[in-house]
Write an enzyme that holds these catalytic residues in place. Structure first.
Site: not given
Ligand code: 7MF
Ligand code: ZN
Length: 881
Positions: A268, A301
């Site tokens: 976010n 993020e």
């Molecule tokens: C590193 O992608 C790699 C993947 C969606 C939620 C985090 O930033 C995101 C979000 C899921 C599955 C894996 C990850 C994420 C989500 C993730 C996080 C850190 N937009 Br569902």
């Molecule tokens: Zn992501």
């Protein structure tokens, strides 16, 4: 079933939005019994002049609707359980809606919900519609103003995206804060937090000299566990400036840690919300792996701010646009912060275990899918990790400089837009001045291609000919050939790479150092290298340059040679994996005969153990035999018991053959001082604990007892969780008294710490002991087990069903029944998390008939259940195929 046959959504049905929302003004009035959400939307028609306004909305109690200040009569709009439709609207107007929602009863953890005493939101992919009526699609980008009002004592901290612009108090101990986010964003990036939290703060000065406030918000008792997250954030910000020229764009960056969260974290705008597992770190409670994961997730993020937020996805089919790219960027970052070789090997290992399995199963899909029923089910290892491999191939084809030019053009061309994967590929091609037309097939083709390599050496002529043949996945035999970079080296007798001179007349080859990037574009091509006079062994698919299954022409002697000498760390590790896989599969095949392992492997393994020049982390990886799941992928019919026993026997044989060296290595690696989180200390712990695993499996009773006693001492006295957990694992795997005592004492020490207690559940769930199924069943009834906390549910059930092949596939079928019971129980509260567990049933066709039938029976049971969620329905029906 709520919805008897949920219908898929198709990529080809995408239509541009008929309305944009330029500005959004939200007011949240948080009260114990209910929350009122008022939304004022500045709506502008850009499409069909007759189109009605259709807004998404779920579980909302509509109080009022008004257009330009005029309340609408009830017959002027229609409300269903998913939409609000207003047929006759002007071309520009202000829409005001007021709805009531119940975050305190929201167990799905999507939209606005409560985690303990904390109100927080999760909007990606389609959670925003659970807070207000809105066109919940990422190509509608708006500027947000948000007012939050709540009880001042219970919720002193009120956060949203952007900048805090105003605050005040109202009646009866309540207060409010207003936030404004100057950057237009899709609604999936909206966030709100209301809680009693403490802040660990810092600053970062961007390279243009702007000072950014950094704030990590956690529950008061965790305020001592935030420094690693903060320093990870600083490193990420500096790295993105240095590597991609990208600066942060707001004056404030906040991260909030919550304990009930469906996913890892969420990007976010200006207000990341994290699963606390990826924020909190103290040496006593977090392992080295946890530290590295936290750094990686914080980076991921943060990197989304440019790849995801400033430039977002036009529609959810384009998810890999932001996710594949951002995973690639976080992999690069971690490689730079730690060790490129270790990082690459770990990532490829993960890809092969999880993504290759997905690609070979009933839920296989291209990185850009063509349809879905429930979008949340498409946050997959294929979209993320294969997606990152596709970006990595672009990087390999373009080179670092060309890649940077392409990225610069992508940012320049599309900043502030919602775009497609095709837009990305076009920017990369234009920026670097290359043609990626054929390459873009990677976005559409599901399944893992096979690459067959054959070598022919004409010593007299000095020509070395490599024939590369690509085969599409077996279910799509007519799929056209893909454009893939195959990185090749030729290792001479002395272990040094020979210089490579590609034949100019042949297909395109780029030489970088002593590695040739061969660009395979046809089903079969020959790559000729001249001036190769001495004996060489080919080192193929260096650094895993393409996500394929490679069949190389290596003999056992070649593999032993590459294990010891290949200059490419990935290929060196892979040679060990391939060799180990061959001998383990042979051992399963001749299970009754038993017999010793190929002495060439045992010898090569011993040489790795004794190699003083090899980095400890790499050595630990090389000494670890392939995972039972990866071995299973190579069998026609997976034999979980046979694989487990063959692997355990091999561990014992390797331990017996190297008992003295193992003991000596263990002694030599004793910690030199108190805990440190630097590269050398991490490598020593990794290697020492890998060695401990072998020492605890040696057949000599005296040695084994001594090793287990040392494990017990390590568990009791370690000053860090890496060593404590590694010792705990060994004692649990030893069974009997060792296990009982260790389980009890670990619990007594850590029962108050939820993240460590998760480890306590996981270590027991992953155990290879024969009674693990019964123990997992008992752990489901443990006072500290709950399905309401996603981390806890995954720690026990996710780990057992995915990471414990021999335990989950217990001959009785009891593992399957247990998992299905829990999926159904969880589905009533949190369908997203329940659906994630269904994947364990995907591979029923790969097992023997009895196991296959038992798994299928549970899938039928799931599909036949009344009130099943779309999430579980989609994956269970796909699994049945
Ligand atoms: C590193 O992608 C790699 C993947 C969606 C939620 C985090 O930033 C995101 C979000 C899921 C599955 C894996 C990850 C994420 C989500 C993730 C996080 C850190 N937009 Br569902
Ligand atoms: Zn992501």
């Amino acid at each position: 079933m709520k919805d008897p046959r949920p219908q898929p959504i198709y990529r080809r049905d995408y239509r541009p939005t008929p309305f944009l929302i330029d500005e959004v003004d939200l007011a949240f009035d948080l009260r114990a019994e209910q929350t009122t959400v008022t939304a004022e939307l500045k709506v502008r028609r850009i499409g069909d002049p007759t189109a009605p306004l259709v807004l998404d909305g779920e579980r909302l109690q509509l109080q009022s609707v008004a257009i330009d200040g005029e309340p609408l009569a009830e017959d002027a709009y229609t409300v269903t359980d998913a939409t609000l439709t207003i047929p006759n609207v002007p071309d520009t107007f202000t829409l005001r809606t007021e709805v009531v929602i119940f975050p305190q009863d929201n167990t799905e953890l999507s939209g606005l919900y409560r985690s303990g005493q904390t109100y927080c939101t999760q909007c990606e992919a389609e959670g925003f519609r659970r807070m207000t009526y809105f066109p919940d699609r990422p190509d509608v980008m708006s500027r947000y103003r948000t007012r939050i009002e709540a009880d001042a004592a219970a919720y002193p901290v009120l956060l949203s995206n952007g900048n805090r612009v105003d605050a005040g108090t109202t009646d009866a101990g309540r207060h409010w804060v207003r936030w404004e986010d100057p950057f237009p964003k899709p609604c999936y990036l909206f966030a709100l937090v209301a809680a009693d939290l403490r802040c660990h703060a810092g600053t970062f000065t961007t390279r243009s000299g702007r000072e950014v406030k950094l704030e990590i918000w956690v529950e008061p008792h965790n305020i001592d566990a935030c420094e690693h997250a903060l320093s990870s954030l600083r490193k990420s910000m500096a790295w993105d400036e240095q590597r991609y020229g990208r600066e942060y764009d707001l004056d404030l960056y906040m991260i909030v840690a919550v304990s009930d969260f469906n996913m890892a974290a969420m990007e976010n705008k200006g207000l990341n919300i994290f699963n606390d597992k990826y924020v909190l770190a103290r040496p006593q409670t977090a392992t080295d792996e946890d530290y590295e994961n936290i750094e990686g997730v914080i980076a991921h993020e943060y990197f989304h701010n440019w790849t995801g937020n400033r430039i977002t996805c036009r529609d959810w089919f384009q998810l890999t646009l932001k996710e594949g790219l951002t995973v690639f960027r976080d992999e690069q970052f971690t490689a730079d912060m730690t060790s490129p070789a270790v990082k690459r090997i770990t990532d490829v290992r993960g890809l092969r275990t999880a993504q290759f399995a997905e690609d070979a199963g009933p839920n296989r899909h291209p990185i850009r899918p063509d349809s879905y029923i429930e979008m949340n089910n498409f946050y997959t290892v294929t979209v993320y990790n294969k997606g990152a491999e596709v970006i990595r191939m672009i990087h390999t084809l373009l080179g670092e400089e060309g890649f940077r030019k392409g990225m610069d053009l992508y940012f320049e061309r599309h900043d502030g837009q919602a775009v497609t994967c095709d837009d990305f590929v076009a920017a990369m091609a234009d920026g670097a001045g290359v043609d990626l037309t054929q390459f873009s097939r990677w976005y559409a083709q599901a399944g893992t291609p096979t690459l067959v390599a054959e070598a022919e050496h004409d010593r007299d002529a000095g020509t070395y000919t490599l024939t590369l043949r690509q085969q599409p996945p077996s279910d799509t035999p007519d799929a056209p050939p893909l454009h893939m970079p195959v990185a090749v080296g030729l290792v001479g007798d002395d272990g040094r790479d020979v210089a490579l001179t590609p034949d100019q007349a042949g297909p395109k080859v780029t030489v970088r150092g002593t590695t040739a990037i061969c660009e395979l574009t046809e089903a079969e091509q020959r790559f000729v290298f001249t001036g190769v006079t001495g004996d060489v062994v080919p080192s193929l698919l260096r650094d895993f340059s393409a996500p394929v299954r490679l069949h190389a022409p290596h003999t056992p002697d070649d593999l032993a040679f590459l294990m010891g000498r290949d200059g490419d760390a990935f290929c060196r590790w892979d040679a060990a994996q391939i060799f180990a896989r061959q001998i383990l599969l042979e051992a399963v095949a001749k299970a009754d005969a038993g017999g010793p392992l190929d002495p060439r492997f045992v010898e090569a393994w011993g040489r790795i153990l004794a190699d003083e020049r090899l980095d400890g982390s790499l050595k630990a990886l090389m000494l670890t035999l392939p995972d039972e799941r990866v071995l299973g992928q190579a069998m026609d019919v997976v034999d979980p018991d046979g694989l487990h026993h063959a692997r355990e026997r091999a561990v014992t044989e390797l331990a017996d053959a190297n008992a003295t060296t193992l003991d000596a290595t263990w002694d030599a690696l004793a910690p030199k001082g108190p805990y440190a989180n630097d590269r050398d200390a991490i490598a020593s712990r990794r290697l020492r604990n890998a060695v401990l695993r072998y020492r605890c499996a040696v057949s000599d009773d005296g040695r084994r007892s001594a090793a287990l006693a040392q494990a017990r001492t390590q568990l009791d006295h370690a000053d860090n969780m890496t060593d404590a957990q590694a010792a705990f694992v060994r004692l649990v795997e030893a069974g009997g008294e060792h296990r009982d005592a260790a389980t009890e004492s670990f619990y007594a020490t850590w029962r108050q710490d939820p993240l460590v207690l998760d480890k306590w559940f996981s270590v027991q769930a992953v155990s290879g002991q024969p009674d693990t199924l019964a123990r997992v069943r008992a752990l489901c009834e443990h006072a500290d087990f709950t399905l309401d906390n996603p981390n806890r549910a995954r720690a026990l059930l996710g780990v057992f069903s995915v990471r414990n092949q021999v335990g989950f596939h217990d001959r009785s079928g009891g593992g399957y029944a247990l998992l299905a019971d829990k999926i159904l129980e969880l589905d009533r509260r949190n369908p997203q998390v329940a659906a994630r567990l269904v994947g364990a049933f995907n591979h029923w066709r790969r097992f023997d008939e009895a196991r296959g039938a038992a798994m299928r029976e549970q899938l039928h049971r799931l599909v036949g259940t009344e009130g099943l969620s779309r999430d579980v329905y989609e994956l269970a029906t796909k699994a049945l195929g």
